[in-house]
Motif scaffolding. Structure first.
Motif, mmCIF file in Angstrom:
data_model
loop_
_atom_site.group_PDB
_atom_site.id
_atom_site.type_symbol
_atom_site.label_atom_id
_atom_site.label_comp_id
_atom_site.label_asym_id
_atom_site.label_seq_id
_atom_site.Cartn_x
_atom_site.Cartn_y
_atom_site.Cartn_z
ATOM 1 N N CYS A 20 -44.927 52.957 -1.262
ATOM 2 C CA CYS A 20 -46.027 53.532 -0.472
ATOM 3 C C CYS A 20 -46.835 54.530 -1.293
ATOM 4 O O CYS A 20 -48.065 54.554 -1.240
ATOM 5 C CB CYS A 20 -45.482 54.272 0.757
ATOM 6 S SG CYS A 20 -44.929 53.226 2.085
ATOM 7 N N TYR A 60 -41.402 49.936 2.993
ATOM 8 C CA TYR A 60 -41.729 49.798 1.571
ATOM 9 C C TYR A 60 -41.169 50.909 0.691
ATOM 10 O O TYR A 60 -41.240 50.817 -0.532
ATOM 11 C CB TYR A 60 -43.243 49.728 1.386
ATOM 12 C CG TYR A 60 -43.871 48.596 2.158
ATOM 13 C CD1 TYR A 60 -43.524 47.273 1.908
ATOM 14 C CD2 TYR A 60 -44.801 48.850 3.162
ATOM 15 C CE1 TYR A 60 -44.080 46.238 2.626
ATOM 16 C CE2 TYR A 60 -45.377 47.813 3.886
ATOM 17 C CZ TYR A 60 -45.010 46.508 3.618
ATOM 18 O OH TYR A 60 -45.566 45.491 4.336
ATOM 19 N N ASP A 90 -44.439 52.248 7.328
ATOM 20 C CA ASP A 90 -44.623 51.878 5.917
ATOM 21 C C ASP A 90 -43.516 52.476 5.054
ATOM 22 O O ASP A 90 -43.014 51.831 4.127
ATOM 23 C CB ASP A 90 -45.988 52.366 5.418
ATOM 24 C CG ASP A 90 -47.124 51.498 5.920
ATOM 25 O OD1 ASP A 90 -46.826 50.418 6.477
ATOM 26 O OD2 ASP A 90 -48.287 51.893 5.783
ATOM 27 N N THR A 109 -46.338 44.211 -1.477
ATOM 28 C CA THR A 109 -47.123 45.198 -0.735
ATOM 29 C C THR A 109 -48.602 45.190 -1.059
ATOM 30 O O THR A 109 -49.379 45.850 -0.384
ATOM 31 C CB THR A 109 -46.581 46.612 -1.010
ATOM 32 O OG1 THR A 109 -46.671 46.868 -2.414
ATOM 33 C CG2 THR A 109 -45.140 46.751 -0.560
#
Length: 212
Positions: A148, A144, A140, A178
């Motif tokens: 996150c 991202y 993650d 996301t």
């Protein structure tokens, strides 16, 4: 989350490697924060590749040079190295605000067993109450980046005085990409409350139309 490290010594990864060993110091640096536990080893090539990515992620959320209001986030390196020299080698590449356990502390292995860490690098993410947000956030973080933290923050219902970030981040709109991941991985109470509100609103609307 503070309870995990009370009666332990944490060391700051600064030039002096200051030790935090009192209850007041541990509470002061960990309380009401999302905690990241990095399990890694200097001998692991994947760890060497990941550390620069993690450093960039961490400094953009904690370093005053990048963000006006540092986030409620802490990062502790839990070394799985075979020697203290290896541990020091990896720490040299890590941000100076990172904390770590002394190499001689057997609690490193206890944490590894507690969170069933079998592969490195692993980043375990914990809410302030010690419950787990993610058993391994490595992918993650790679995918991202700083977004996150926003997801973790919402799921942990962590309230800050400000959510202002530098202009560099204000122009980024990563939430749309996301949100599906957040809802699947970090189901929040907000989502549940919204669904309940819409259900009640729809019911009230139907009753109103019947009255007409």
């Amino acid at each position: 989350m503070v309870d995990l490290f009370l009666n332990r010594v944490l060391v700051e990864n600064n030039w002096d490697q200051d030790e935090l060993n009192t209850e007041k110091e541990i509470i002061g640096i960990l309380e009401n924060r999302i905690l990241m536990l990095l399990f890694a080893s200097a001998e692991c090539e994947k760890c060497q590749d990941f550390v620069p990515i993690l450093n960039d992620f961490f400094k953009r959320l904690k370093d005053p040079a990048y963000i006006e209001y540092p986030k409620l986030l802490a990062l502790i390196y839990v070394s799985l190295d075979q020697s203290e020299e290896q541990q020091e080698r990896l720490l040299k590449d890590m941000h100076k605000r990172v904390l770590f356990l002394p190499f001689e502390d057997p609690y490193r292995k206890e944490l590894q067993a507690m969170f069933k860490v079998r592969d490195v690098p692993t980043v375990v993410v914990l809410r302030p109450d010690c419950s787990v947000l993610s058993l391994n956030a490595v992918q993650d973080i790679r995918r991202y980046g700083c977004d996150c933290f926003r997801n973790w923050q919402e799921s942990a219902e962590l309230v800050e005085r400000t959510f202002m970030m530098n202009e560099e981040f204000q122009n980024l709109d990563l939430r749309a990409a996301t949100d599906p991941v957040r809802r699947l991985k970090y189901k929040t109470e907000d989502d549940k409350r919204k669904k309940k509100w819409w259900k009640l609103w729809g019911k009230g609307k139907s009753d109103y139309e019947e009255d007409l």
